[in-house]
Design a protein around this motif. Structure first.
Motif, PDB file in Angstrom:
ATOM      1  N   UNK A  63       0.833  -1.203   0.000  1.00 13.55           N
ATOM      2  CA  UNK A  63       0.000   0.000   0.000  1.00 13.55           C
ATOM      3  C   UNK A  63       0.866   1.251   0.000  1.00 13.55           C
ATOM      4  N   UNK A  64       1.915   1.226   0.807  1.00 16.93           N
ATOM      5  CA  UNK A  64       2.825   2.378   0.834  1.00 16.93           C
ATOM      6  C   UNK A  64       3.473   2.543  -0.545  1.00 16.93           C
ATOM      7  N   UNK A  65       3.973   1.455  -1.114  1.00 16.63           N
ATOM      8  CA  UNK A  65       4.599   1.529  -2.439  1.00 16.63           C
ATOM      9  C   UNK A  65       3.624   2.067  -3.483  1.00 16.63           C
ATOM     10  N   UNK A  66       2.360   1.696  -3.378  1.00  9.63           N
ATOM     11  CA  UNK A  66       1.374   2.084  -4.374  1.00  9.63           C
ATOM     12  C   UNK A  66       0.832   3.498  -4.236  1.00  9.63           C
ATOM     13  N   UNK A  67       0.805   4.026  -3.012  1.00  8.96           N
ATOM     14  CA  UNK A  67       0.161   5.325  -2.790  1.00  8.96           C
ATOM     15  C   UNK A  67       1.092   6.416  -2.295  1.00  8.96           C
ATOM     16  N   UNK A  68       2.308   6.077  -1.913  1.00  2.08           N
ATOM     17  CA  UNK A  68       3.270   7.071  -1.419  1.00  2.08           C
ATOM     18  C   UNK A  68       3.866   7.835  -2.595  1.00  2.08           C
ATOM     19  N   UNK A  69       3.264   8.956  -2.914  1.00  2.00           N
ATOM     20  CA  UNK A  69       3.686   9.724  -4.093  1.00  2.00           C
ATOM     21  C   UNK A  69       4.927  10.575  -3.839  1.00  2.00           C
ATOM     22  N   UNK A  70       5.180  10.976  -2.587  1.00  2.00           N
ATOM     23  CA  UNK A  70       6.345  11.835  -2.321  1.00  2.00           C
ATOM     24  C   UNK A  70       7.584  11.051  -1.892  1.00  2.00           C
ATOM     25  N   UNK A  71       7.466   9.719  -1.805  1.00  2.00           N
ATOM     26  CA  UNK A  71       8.628   8.873  -1.555  1.00  2.00           C
ATOM     27  C   UNK A  71       9.164   8.862  -0.140  1.00  2.00           C
ATOM     28  N   UNK A  72       8.359   9.307   0.847  1.00  2.00           N
ATOM     29  CA  UNK A  72       8.858   9.332   2.228  1.00  2.00           C
ATOM     30  C   UNK A  72       8.551   8.050   3.011  1.00  2.00           C
ATOM     31  N   UNK A  73       7.969   7.060   2.337  1.00  2.00           N
ATOM     32  CA  UNK A  73       7.613   5.768   2.922  1.00  2.00           C
ATOM     33  C   UNK A  73       6.533   5.889   3.995  1.00  2.00           C
ATOM     34  N   UNK A  75       2.214   7.479   4.418  1.00  2.00           N
ATOM     35  CA  UNK A  75       1.014   7.880   3.685  1.00  2.00           C
ATOM     36  C   UNK A  75       0.437   9.124   4.358  1.00  2.00           C
ATOM     37  N   UNK A  76       0.490  10.253   3.645  1.00  2.00           N
ATOM     38  CA  UNK A  76      -0.095  11.479   4.192  1.00  2.00           C
ATOM     39  C   UNK A  76      -1.576  11.541   3.821  1.00  2.00           C
ATOM     40  N   UNK A  77      -2.249  12.600   4.274  1.00  2.00           N
ATOM     41  CA  UNK A  77      -3.691  12.703   4.029  1.00  2.00           C
ATOM     42  C   UNK A  77      -4.019  12.683   2.540  1.00  2.00           C
ATOM     43  N   UNK A  78      -3.290  13.426   1.718  1.00  2.00           N
ATOM     44  CA  UNK A  78      -3.586  13.468   0.283  1.00  2.00           C
ATOM     45  C   UNK A  78      -3.436  12.086  -0.348  1.00  2.00           C
ATOM     46  N   UNK A  79      -2.418  11.351   0.062  1.00  2.00           N
ATOM     47  CA  UNK A  79      -2.201  10.003  -0.469  1.00  2.00           C
ATOM     48  C   UNK A  79      -3.299   9.051   0.014  1.00  2.00           C
ATOM     49  N   UNK A  80      -3.706   9.197   1.268  1.00  2.00           N
ATOM     50  CA  UNK A  80      -4.795   8.397   1.829  1.00  2.00           C
ATOM     51  C   UNK A  80      -6.086   8.694   1.067  1.00  2.00           C
ATOM     52  N   UNK A  81      -6.325   9.982   0.827  1.00  2.00           N
ATOM     53  CA  UNK A  81      -7.527  10.401   0.106  1.00  2.00           C
ATOM     54  C   UNK A  81      -7.527   9.816  -1.311  1.00  2.00           C
ATOM     55  N   UNK A  82      -6.362   9.731  -1.931  1.00  2.00           N
ATOM     56  CA  UNK A  82      -6.246   9.131  -3.254  1.00  2.00           C
ATOM     57  C   UNK A  82      -6.692   7.667  -3.221  1.00  2.00           C
ATOM     58  N   UNK A  83      -6.284   6.948  -2.192  1.00  2.00           N
ATOM     59  CA  UNK A  83      -6.697   5.548  -2.044  1.00  2.00           C
ATOM     60  C   UNK A  83      -8.203   5.458  -1.828  1.00  2.00           C
ATOM     61  N   UNK A  84      -8.748   6.351  -1.002  1.00  2.00           N
ATOM     62  CA  UNK A  84     -10.188   6.366  -0.740  1.00  2.00           C
ATOM     63  C   UNK A  84     -10.955   6.664  -2.029  1.00  2.00           C
ATOM     64  N   UNK A  85     -10.462   7.602  -2.809  1.00  2.00           N
ATOM     65  CA  UNK A  85     -11.115   7.929  -4.075  1.00  2.00           C
ATOM     66  C   UNK A  85     -11.112   6.739  -5.020  1.00  2.00           C
ATOM     67  N   UNK A  86     -10.037   5.969  -5.006  1.00  2.00           N
ATOM     68  CA  UNK A  86      -9.964   4.770  -5.845  1.00  2.00           C
ATOM     69  C   UNK A  86     -11.002   3.751  -5.395  1.00  2.00           C
ATOM     70  N   UNK A  87     -11.208   3.658  -4.103  1.00  2.00           N
ATOM     71  CA  UNK A  87     -12.216   2.735  -3.564  1.00  2.00           C
ATOM     72  C   UNK A  87     -13.597   3.132  -4.063  1.00  2.00           C
ATOM     73  N   UNK A  88     -13.874   4.425  -4.087  1.00  2.00           N
ATOM     74  CA  UNK A  88     -15.204   4.912  -4.415  1.00  2.00           C
ATOM     75  C   UNK A  88     -15.496   4.966  -5.915  1.00  2.00           C
ATOM     76  N   UNK A  89     -14.499   4.678  -6.743  1.00  2.00           N
ATOM     77  CA  UNK A  89     -14.724   4.706  -8.200  1.00  2.00           C
ATOM     78  C   UNK A  89     -15.444   3.472  -8.682  1.00  2.00           C
TER      79      UNK A  89
END
Length: 89
Positions: A63-73, A75-89
């Motif tokens: 999950x970290x590899x897939x959603x961590x866009x800034x590479x800090x290992x 998951x920040x809120x924006x990255x978490x929200x991206x995962x949530x948005x994918x769930x809701x699609x």
């Protein structure tokens, strides 16, 4: 092995059943309040979502590899929200 869709579906069920909003879920699992979810915090989220203990570590890493866009290992809120948005699609 669980599919990505199954894992995201279990996370969605957890969030909708136990929290008012995705923000509430994020804040609950962000135990140290730094605005980011660490691998151990994600493992706790997966445990709450009833993901098997045997695969939690592997799934959290993926999950970290897939959603961590800034590479800090983490998951920040924006990255978490991206995962949530994918769930809701």
């Amino acid at each position: 092995m669980l599919t990505k869709e199954t894992i995201l579906h279990k996370i969605q069920i957890l969030i909708t059943k136990q929290f008012e909003t995705p923000e509430d879920a994020f804040a609950f699992f962000d135990k140290n309040g730094d605005g980011k979810l660490s691998k151990s915090e994600i493992v706790k989220l997966l445990k709450q979502a009833e993901i098997s203990g045997f695969v939690r570590g592997l799934i959290s890493r993926r999950l970290i590899e897939g959603y961590d866009k800034d590479g800090d290992k983490l998951i920040n809120w924006e990255e978490f929200k991206s995962a949530i948005n994918e769930i809701n699609e």
